[in-house]
Design an enzyme around this catalytic site. Structure first.
Site, PDB file in Angstrom:
ATOM      1  CD  GLU A   1      -2.989  -1.062   2.272  1.00 55.82           C
ATOM      2  OE1 GLU A   1      -2.906  -0.198   3.143  1.00 55.82           O
ATOM      3  OE2 GLU A   1      -3.955  -1.831   2.178  1.00 55.82           O
TER       4      GLU A   1
ATOM      5  CD  GLU B   1      -3.689  -5.969   3.763  1.00 54.02           C
ATOM      6  OE1 GLU B   1      -4.508  -5.115   4.163  1.00 54.02           O
ATOM      7  OE2 GLU B   1      -2.453  -5.854   3.920  1.00 54.02           O
TER       8      GLU B   1
HETATM    9  C1  FCB Z   1      -4.580  -2.177   5.373  1.00 47.62           C
HETATM   10  C2  FCB Z   1      -3.241  -2.596   5.900  1.00 47.62           C
HETATM   11  C3  FCB Z   1      -3.286  -3.722   6.889  1.00 47.62           C
HETATM   12  C4  FCB Z   1      -4.481  -3.628   7.800  1.00 47.62           C
HETATM   13  C5  FCB Z   1      -5.742  -3.386   7.011  1.00 47.62           C
HETATM   14  C6  FCB Z   1      -7.005  -3.314   7.847  1.00 47.62           C
HETATM   15  O1  FCB Z   1      -4.537  -0.846   4.979  1.00 47.62           O
HETATM   16  O2  FCB Z   1      -2.395  -3.003   4.857  1.00 47.62           O
HETATM   17  O3  FCB Z   1      -2.073  -3.750   7.582  1.00 47.62           O
HETATM   18  O4  FCB Z   1      -4.267  -2.711   8.785  1.00 47.62           O
HETATM   19  O5  FCB Z   1      -5.642  -2.219   6.268  1.00 47.62           O
END
Ligand code: FCB
Length: 448
Positions: A166, A353
């Protein structure tokens, strides 16, 4: 009831990050990171929480891996803490740090789980921040040196590598909005940090190829979807700017070696410029083996003068919202990944994610009936299936997160795990969502 079958080789996994789960902040020769500094600064993290102990996965990784094995995942995404490898960012290597990750990687392989490693999930060595952090171009060289060390140490064992997690959060959330470490508020700084991280990514991919490391390398961007509230040109443009800040600003350089020009101009009106040096854009646009996408939410945006950086206000249109106040908008996952495929081509995509935060309650018999989180996963799995059916090269899905952990500026109150962490005892208790995912994996599909 329709049956949705996933391809047999679909990669199911879960994800975590070093600072969020490891704890042992002062053990094993680890140096301090910007998150140690930030979390220990009063007022920065809700409740004054820190990652000093977190889930104590530094000591309990075997238990975590046993949970992964029981879950049935094919892969596990974790991150390597740079300050465990080079406590000062550069200079002396800390063998104990490498040894720790060797134990983790060997245990994963012994359990039949593919390790997928993120090189940078936000724990920059504090010593480098003291010299300007990512705003200083020499941090790029330090990063590539660190990457080279771990590539060589784990060549043949770790076969999937992610350079950055990110880059939007690393740059703008941390250096422009001031919400994450190092907590600075400067648009130029955000633009500069983003650019340097992108260059570091490109150089790291080059290094990976030059060393002939076995396996695949990519990066992870957090994408979202901002739909214009109406079809008026003002709303359409405002939503486009807002979306492009998180999406095109990172995806265009990664795949096309350019920045979205309309946003470059927009930033100029605010006094910020990208510090591009000759060759940078070619460096960034190295061919990658896959693109990682973190997806959580989407929204509707409407033009409003002087609202945020982009004259765009978020409009509530009645979505259910999670405990983070994020909209539950599964269709936006479909729209986002469709767009990625259309705009950037056939590079394999992994959702690195996706998940949801809810306020869980532990029952007396240590169960957590997290229906809302389970429903969130179900709805997003349905969209994943739709994407695959429609020809988008989606190859895998990593649920965030294996276990409740240190949720950055939100501390421990915000739980994203499919396993509950009892922060008093550090015991782990699988939630209902864990058993739901276990079944989906075992059956390679679900009833929709
Ligand atoms: C993302 C992050 C991860 C976690 C999620 C909820 O932005 O990469 O580490 O905190 O959000």
């Amino acid at each position: 009831m329709a049956r949705l079958d996933f391809p047999k080789d679909f990669v199911w996994g879960t994800a975590t990050a070093s600072y969020q789960i490891e704890g042992a902040a002062k053990e094993g020769g680890r140096g301090p990171s910007i998150w140690d500094t930030f979390s220990h600064t009063p007022g920065k993290v809700v409740g004054g929480d820190t990652g000093d102990v977190a889930c104590d996965s530094y000591h309990r990784y075997e238990e975590d891996i046993a949970l992964l094995k029981k879950l049935g995942v094919k892969a596990y995404r974790f991150s390597i803490a740079w300050p465990r490898i080079y406590p000062q960012g550069t200079g002396e290597l800390n063998q104990e740090g490498l040894d720790y990750y060797s134990r983790v990687v060997d245990a994963l392989i012994a359990a039949g789980i593919e390790p997928c490693a993120t090189l940078y999930h936000w724990d920059l060595p504090q010593a480098l921040q003291d010299q300007g952090g990512w705003a200083n171009r020499s941090t790029i060289d330090a990063f590539v040196r660190y990457a080279e060390t771990v590539f060589q140490a784990f060549d043949g064992k770790i076969k999937q590598w992610i350079t950055f997690n990110e880059t939007w959060c690393v740059s703008f959330l941390s250096n422009t909005l001031g919400i994450h470490a190092p907590g600075l508020k400067d648009l130029q700084l955000g633009v500069t940090v983003a650019h340097h991280c992108l260059v570091a990514h490109g150089l790291t991919v080059q290094k990976f190829r030059a060393l002939g490391i076995k396996g695949e390398i990519g990066t992870t961007h957090n994408l979202g979807w901002c739909e214009p509230y109406t079809n008026s040109p003002e709303d359409v443009e405002a939503a486009r700017r807002s979306r492009a800040w998180g999406n095109e600003w990172f995806m265009d350089p990664t795949f096309k070696g350019t920045y979205p020009q309309f946003l470059v101009e927009w930033f100029k009106t605010k006094g910020a410029e990208v510090p591009i040096q000759p060759g940078d854009m070619e460096t960034i646009a190295q061919k990658i083996d896959f693109i990682g996408i973190n997806f959580y939410t989407g929204n509707y945006g409407r033009y409003k003068k002087n609202e945020g950086l982009f004259d765009c206000e978020d409009v509530q249109v009645g979505f259910d919202r999670t405990f983070m106040d994020w909209n539950v908008y599964p269709e936006a996952l479909y729209k986002t990944l469709k767009w990625v495929h259309e705009e950037y081509g056939d590079t394999p995509i992994y959702i690195t994610e996706n998940g949801a935060c809810y306020d869980d309650t532990l029952t007396e018999d240590n169960r957590i009936h997290d229906e809302l989180r389970t429903a969130y996963f179900r709805k997003h799995f349905i969209q994943c299936h739709r994407l695959i059916e429609s020809g988008v090269p989606l190859k895998g899905y990593f649920a965030w997160s294996l276990l409740d952990n240190f949720e950055w500026a939100e501390g421990y109150r915000k739980r994203f795990g499919i396993v509950y962490t009892d922060y008093e005892t550090l015991a782990r208790h699988p939630k209902d969502s864990y058993y739901f995912i276990q079944k989906v994996i075992a059956e390679s599909g679900l009833d929709a």
